[in-house]
Design an enzyme around this catalytic site. Structure first.
Site, mmCIF file in Angstrom:
data_model
loop_
_atom_site.group_PDB
_atom_site.id
_atom_site.type_symbol
_atom_site.label_atom_id
_atom_site.label_comp_id
_atom_site.label_asym_id
_atom_site.label_seq_id
_atom_site.Cartn_x
_atom_site.Cartn_y
_atom_site.Cartn_z
ATOM 1 N N GLY A 177 4.085 9.703 6.405
ATOM 2 C CA GLY A 177 3.147 8.598 6.641
ATOM 3 C C GLY A 177 3.298 7.508 5.606
ATOM 4 O O GLY A 177 2.322 6.901 5.172
ATOM 5 N N GLY A 263 11.366 9.021 3.527
ATOM 6 C CA GLY A 263 11.884 8.275 2.395
ATOM 7 C C GLY A 263 13.339 7.887 2.582
ATOM 8 O O GLY A 263 14.007 8.345 3.528
ATOM 9 N N HIS A 433 -10.814 -23.877 6.223
ATOM 10 C CA HIS A 433 -11.686 -23.175 7.168
ATOM 11 C C HIS A 433 -11.350 -23.624 8.592
ATOM 12 O O HIS A 433 -11.200 -24.817 8.816
ATOM 13 C CB HIS A 433 -13.145 -23.494 6.854
ATOM 14 C CG HIS A 433 -14.101 -22.890 7.836
ATOM 15 N ND1 HIS A 433 -14.435 -21.551 7.810
ATOM 16 C CD2 HIS A 433 -14.769 -23.434 8.887
ATOM 17 C CE1 HIS A 433 -15.294 -21.300 8.799
ATOM 18 N NE2 HIS A 433 -15.506 -22.435 9.470
HETATM 19 P P1 NAD Z 1 8.077 6.341 1.793
HETATM 20 O O1 NAD Z 1 8.430 6.865 0.476
HETATM 21 O O2 NAD Z 1 7.290 5.070 1.895
HETATM 22 O O3 NAD Z 1 7.262 7.422 2.619
HETATM 23 C C1 NAD Z 1 7.751 8.704 2.879
HETATM 24 C C2 NAD Z 1 6.572 9.608 3.122
HETATM 25 O O4 NAD Z 1 7.041 10.843 3.607
HETATM 26 C C3 NAD Z 1 5.759 9.889 1.869
HETATM 27 O O5 NAD Z 1 4.403 9.589 2.102
HETATM 28 C C4 NAD Z 1 5.997 11.363 1.629
HETATM 29 O O6 NAD Z 1 4.886 12.008 1.056
HETATM 30 C C5 NAD Z 1 6.260 11.874 3.037
HETATM 31 N N1 NAD Z 1 7.031 13.122 3.083
HETATM 32 C C6 NAD Z 1 8.161 13.431 2.414
HETATM 33 N N2 NAD Z 1 8.588 14.667 2.748
HETATM 34 C C7 NAD Z 1 7.705 15.150 3.668
HETATM 35 C C8 NAD Z 1 7.601 16.353 4.401
HETATM 36 N N3 NAD Z 1 8.502 17.338 4.266
HETATM 37 N N4 NAD Z 1 6.568 16.506 5.241
HETATM 38 C C9 NAD Z 1 5.650 15.518 5.393
HETATM 39 N N5 NAD Z 1 5.709 14.365 4.734
HETATM 40 C C10 NAD Z 1 6.726 14.170 3.881
HETATM 41 O O7 NAD Z 1 9.469 6.215 2.589
HETATM 42 P P2 NAD Z 1 9.798 5.587 4.009
HETATM 43 O O8 NAD Z 1 8.548 5.283 4.761
HETATM 44 O O9 NAD Z 1 10.811 6.471 4.618
HETATM 45 O O10 NAD Z 1 10.458 4.215 3.603
HETATM 46 C C11 NAD Z 1 11.627 4.214 2.789
HETATM 47 C C12 NAD Z 1 11.670 2.973 1.925
HETATM 48 O O11 NAD Z 1 11.905 1.825 2.708
HETATM 49 C C13 NAD Z 1 10.366 2.763 1.183
HETATM 50 O O12 NAD Z 1 10.613 2.598 -0.169
HETATM 51 C C14 NAD Z 1 9.797 1.543 1.778
HETATM 52 O O13 NAD Z 1 9.125 0.735 0.841
HETATM 53 C C15 NAD Z 1 11.005 0.819 2.356
HETATM 54 N N6 NAD Z 1 10.551 0.080 3.542
HETATM 55 C C16 NAD Z 1 9.788 -1.027 3.358
HETATM 56 C C17 NAD Z 1 9.279 -1.701 4.450
HETATM 57 C C18 NAD Z 1 8.412 -2.902 4.233
HETATM 58 O O14 NAD Z 1 8.403 -3.435 3.142
HETATM 59 N N7 NAD Z 1 7.652 -3.327 5.221
HETATM 60 C C19 NAD Z 1 9.527 -1.229 5.726
HETATM 61 C C20 NAD Z 1 10.288 -0.084 5.878
HETATM 62 C C21 NAD Z 1 10.788 0.570 4.776
#
Ligand code: NAD
Length: 456
Positions: A177, A263, A433
């Site tokens: 999430g 991630g 506004h």
């Molecule tokens: P993230 O680190 O934001 O989230 C990964 C989530 O997966 C974490 O909350 C973690 O606790 C959870 N997780 C990990 N292993 C797990 C498991 N076995 N079971 C359940 N949950 C688990 O990574 P992401 O969402 O994959 O994004 C990757 C990167 O790309 C991030 O650093 C993000 O900032 C970047 N990104 C940025 C944007 C944006 O700026 N709008 C958009 C997409 C991605």
């Protein structure tokens, strides 16, 4: 002395960090060689920021149609044609790609197509060709992480697979999430799927201020997006036509598709072992000038530990180019980098969370201005808030926003935090506004002790 075919800057990887470095270095009169194994623009342009935000725009239109009757316009339940969504999305990417390719060519940058392998601090091999540079910039980016016990398949995909979907699945489970998880959950829900997010931590977007996590969770619940927080997945199996996630101490989650969004990790740098550079689980740590531990070798973008954001990559790429041109640029303040998550409602923040500010300053003051008091937000039928965090009697050190389109407000927020403004400095600035931007002004009025459309 340089050999005749030696560039001033040899950049490995033409994503946000690499191409920004190449463009700025060329602008500053340096000779640049840019090595790319796929397409210039990298993940951001071809598989990340741009195509996913196009999906989110299509999702917003679907929701607008779905809820149109509430404003007296009957558009009815939308029908999603994923082929045409993909065509629209690709059109956006193609136009930007063409523009970027032209820009790079126009600056006289030598683009070498192929996978580069580092030979030493001044040499990258692409096939039989040896490319030389006085300085080397590593910019290979990141790749989606996976979980070894959950192999990818046609039913278990990462964000790359989600961009290739040809139909909207009926039931989707999203593992993770974080930013990618909530953005795709939002899109797929808007497209009509039943969505369940399974997150190991106790909250969504866990890097954000807790108020944003709680607000987003509430909004997602109202949108019918289910969340299993603090969940530990003990196994995934194929069941019939679908997928079944076993969750410790809880009901299993049944779905037609599992999106793994746990991630992103550093993309490998082929031949990095030839550099004897310090690495950290595949990441390449750098100092404030993006210098690695090897003289003349720099690293930028997602390969560097920290925020994995395209705009951070751009900034680091530009910084390295300016360092190499002898301009002495100011270091990048990581906490001043804005963060926007483009789900519905959007999440936008800059600076410190309340918890981080408490750790740093001890006593802090906060205010939450609810969008219920903001005319434009009511017109847009969105809920959310602007939360400010200031050090006691000091500057605003964190701005945290939730609501449709609040990402567009992050510019002013980052100036406030970046210039260390006090709420009393911002309060006299007249905000237009009716705009959502007014909510930012109102929050500062409240923090300065003179709320207008909020209770004191
Ligand atoms: P993230 O680190 O934001 O989230 C990964 C989530 O997966 C974490 O909350 C973690 O606790 C959870 N997780 C990990 N292993 C797990 C498991 N076995 N079971 C359940 N949950 C688990 O990574 P992401 O969402 O994959 O994004 C990757 C990167 O790309 C991030 O650093 C993000 O900032 C970047 N990104 C940025 C944007 C944006 O700026 N709008 C958009 C997409 C991605």
């Amino acid at each position: 002395m340089s050999e005749p075919d030696e560039a001033d800057v040899l950049v490995l990887g033409a994503g946000s960090g690499g191409y920004a470095c190449a463009l700025r270095a060329a602008q500053l009169g340096l000779r640049v060689t840019l090595v790319e194994k796929d397409k210039v623009g990298g993940t951001c342009l071809h598989a990340g920021c741009i195509p996913t935000k196009a999906m989110l725009h299509a999702a917003e239109i679907a929701d607008t149609a779905r809820h149109s009757a509430s404003v007296g316009v009957d558009l009815g339940e939308p029908r999603i044609d994923m082929g045409r969504v993909a065509a629209y999305r690709q059109g956006v990417v193609d136009r930007l790609f063409k523009g970027l390719t032209g820009l790079i060519a126009g600056r006289g940058i030598d683009v070498v197509a192929g996978e580069g392998r580092v030979v030493d601090a001044h040499t990258v091999a692409v096939g039989d060709r040896m490319l030389r540079g006085r300085h080397l910039v590593l910019a290979t980016g990141s790749v989606a992480k996976t979980i070894p016990s959950i192999p990818l398949s046609d039913k278990v995909i990462t964000s790359d697979g989600a961009l290739a979907l040809t139909a909207v699945p009926r039931r989707v489970a999203v593992l993770g999430g974080g930013v990618i998880g909530v953005e795709f959950a939002s899109v797929l829900r808007s497209f009509g799927a039943e969505v369940t997010i399974v997150e190991a931590l106790p909250r969504l977007v866990a890097a954000e201020d807790e108020a944003l996590s709680a607000g987003l969770q509430r909004a997602f619940r109202q949108r019918g997006i289910a969340t299993r927080l603090g969940a530990s997945v003990s196994g995934v199996s194929e069941s019939g036509d679908g997928i079944r996630l076993e969750v410790d101490g809880d009901e299993p989650v049944e779905a037609d598709l599992l999106l793994v969004a746990v991630g992103r990790g550093p993309a490998p740098v082929p031949g990095i072992e030839n550099l004897a550079v310090e690495t950290d689980r595949g990441y390449v740590p750098v100092d404030e000038r993006c210098r690695t531990t090897v003289e003349g070798v720099y690293a930028v973008g997602d390969l560097v530990p920290g925020l994995q954001l395209a705009h951070r990559g751009f900034a680091q790429g530009i910084l390295v180019a300016e360092v190499l041109a002898g301009l002495g640029p100011a270091p990048i303040v990581e906490s001043g980098i804005p963060r926007v998550t483009y789900c519905d409602p959007e999440v936008a923040s800059v600076g410190l969370t309340e918890a981080a500010a408490r750790e740093k300053y001890g006593e802090v003051e906060t205010v939450e201005y609810n969008l219920a008091g903001n005319g434009k937000s009511q017109i847009l039928q969105t809920k959310g808030f602007v939360k400010l965090v200031r050090a006691k009697d000091g500057p605003v050190v964190g701005v945290h926003m939730l609501g449709a389109r609040v990402g567009e407000q992050i510019g002013e927020a980052q100036l406030i935090v970046g210039w260390q403004a006090h709420p009393e400095d911002v309060a006299p600035l007249v905000h237009a506004h009716p705009t959502q931007n007014e909510a930012l002004g109102e929050a500062h009025l409240a923090l300065a002790g003179k709320p207008l459309h909020a209770h004191a």
